[in-house]
Motif scaffolding. Sequence first.
Motif, PDB file in Angstrom:
ATOM      1  N   GLY A  50      -1.520   2.102 -18.163  1.00  0.00           N
ATOM      2  CA  GLY A  50      -2.384   1.551 -17.600  1.00  0.00           C
ATOM      3  C   GLY A  50      -2.434   0.095 -16.451  1.00  0.00           C
ATOM      4  N   THR A  51      -0.810  -0.199 -17.397  1.00  0.00           N
ATOM      5  CA  THR A  51      -0.472  -1.851 -16.472  1.00  0.00           C
ATOM      6  C   THR A  51      -0.009  -1.816 -15.094  1.00  0.00           C
ATOM      7  OG1 THR A  51       1.330  -1.179 -17.714  1.00  0.00           O
ATOM      8  CG2 THR A  51      -0.435  -2.883 -18.729  1.00  0.00           C
ATOM      9  N   VAL A  52       0.303  -0.430 -14.381  1.00  0.00           N
ATOM     10  CA  VAL A  52       0.499  -0.464 -13.340  1.00  0.00           C
ATOM     11  C   VAL A  52      -0.417   0.061 -12.293  1.00  0.00           C
ATOM     12  CG1 VAL A  52       3.022  -0.144 -13.932  1.00  0.00           C
ATOM     13  CG2 VAL A  52       1.330   1.757 -13.751  1.00  0.00           C
ATOM     14  N   ASP A  53       0.190  -0.108 -11.193  1.00  0.00           N
ATOM     15  CA  ASP A  53      -1.097   0.186  -9.985  1.00  0.00           C
ATOM     16  C   ASP A  53      -1.118   1.302  -9.632  1.00  0.00           C
ATOM     17  OD1 ASP A  53      -2.840   0.517  -7.947  1.00  0.00           O
ATOM     18  OD2 ASP A  53      -2.457  -1.824  -7.658  1.00  0.00           O
ATOM     19  N   GLU A  54      -1.944   1.661 -10.422  1.00  0.00           N
ATOM     20  CA  GLU A  54      -1.399   3.746 -10.270  1.00  0.00           C
ATOM     21  C   GLU A  54      -1.821   4.141  -7.959  1.00  0.00           C
ATOM     22  OE1 GLU A  54      -4.365   7.858 -10.875  1.00  0.00           O
ATOM     23  OE2 GLU A  54      -4.148   6.580 -11.993  1.00  0.00           O
ATOM     24  N   ASP A  55      -3.068   2.966  -7.680  1.00  0.00           N
ATOM     25  CA  ASP A  55      -2.689   3.766  -6.213  1.00  0.00           C
ATOM     26  C   ASP A  55      -1.339   3.460  -5.683  1.00  0.00           C
ATOM     27  OD1 ASP A  55      -4.856   4.820  -6.438  1.00  0.00           O
ATOM     28  OD2 ASP A  55      -6.204   2.665  -6.018  1.00  0.00           O
ATOM     29  N   GLU A  56      -0.958   2.367  -5.635  1.00  0.00           N
ATOM     30  CA  GLU A  56       0.129   1.628  -5.669  1.00  0.00           C
ATOM     31  C   GLU A  56       1.045   2.228  -5.144  1.00  0.00           C
ATOM     32  OE1 GLU A  56       3.018  -2.206  -5.660  1.00  0.00           O
ATOM     33  OE2 GLU A  56       0.925  -2.177  -5.983  1.00  0.00           O
ATOM     34  N   VAL A  57       1.700   2.827  -6.426  1.00  0.00           N
ATOM     35  CA  VAL A  57       2.687   3.910  -6.929  1.00  0.00           C
ATOM     36  C   VAL A  57       2.057   4.999  -6.460  1.00  0.00           C
ATOM     37  CG1 VAL A  57       3.739   5.018  -9.273  1.00  0.00           C
ATOM     38  CG2 VAL A  57       3.280   2.886  -9.702  1.00  0.00           C
TER      39      VAL A  57
END
Length: 318
Positions: A50-57
């Motif tokens: 959850g520490t990363v931007d899911e939509d961006e990935v």
Amino acid sequence: MGELVADKHVRYILAVEKKKDSFEALLMEHLRMNGAYWGLTTLDLLGKLGTVDEDEVISWIMECQHDSGGFGGNVGHDPHILYTLSAVQVLALFDKIHMLDIDRVASYIAGLQNEDGSFSGDIWGEVDTRFSYIAISALSLLHQLDRINVEKAVNYIVSCRNLDGGFGCTPGGESHAGQIFCCVAALAITGSLHHVDVDLLGWWLCERQVKSGGLNGRPEKLPDVCYSWWVLSSLILIDRVHWIDKKKLVRFILDCQDLENGGISDRPDDAVDVFHTYFGVAGLSLLEYPGVKPIDPAYALPVEVVNRIFIVKHQPNS
């Protein structure tokens, strides 16, 4: 024995992702899709996806797809079966496989199967048992295994088995722990492990452990953290993991950590990288190290992700 500095590994992975213009990032540009899989799966195993931007990935992953259905290692790079599996795996981590045109991806992979049952990596035709595993794993995750000739695929893998019980990249190729994982995992996914001589292969695999506790990939080679995955997962799949000293392997992996800046290296005091950080954490997962989520030894994804894909949740009748 030290402890896993999980928070520092999380910070290391997040920092690597942000350094897009560094020398290391430029060297890895062509396989960034694999790097995303290694880094994001590590974060998930440590409970920090959850520490990363899911939509961006996910947006970036979809940009790497070609009209053929296959994925490149980065935007603008040619499609290859290697990067296609990594794309499917990352989407699985985020529970977003449904965003794919599954038929198109499955058609791309199935189209790489050769008449003898083997698989090519891309249109240029290199054949390797790695690609057999990748095709079988990806199609299984997509519930599309029936798109290939599974019997021929299994027979080709079996033709790569050697007298020492191991497997090579092609028939007659030297046994290697990485290839053994690919072949054994592919046979496991297809329900074909009866083709493996588990005691003979188990003996070859357990002999990969050296005095330091680490594992090597072939006889007379140095130990390397990445074999904590390739060897260990194979031993688990054939139920022979009790033939190695698990405590010594845990100690070896922990000794390969950068305790100040995070990350895991191939051997103690070497430079760290995302590849070895992932396989070190994945190895600890297989060893049931506290605080690390369990990983599936065949699909190389967290068990909860694999269960989400394959276990149908029956809703009570309303």
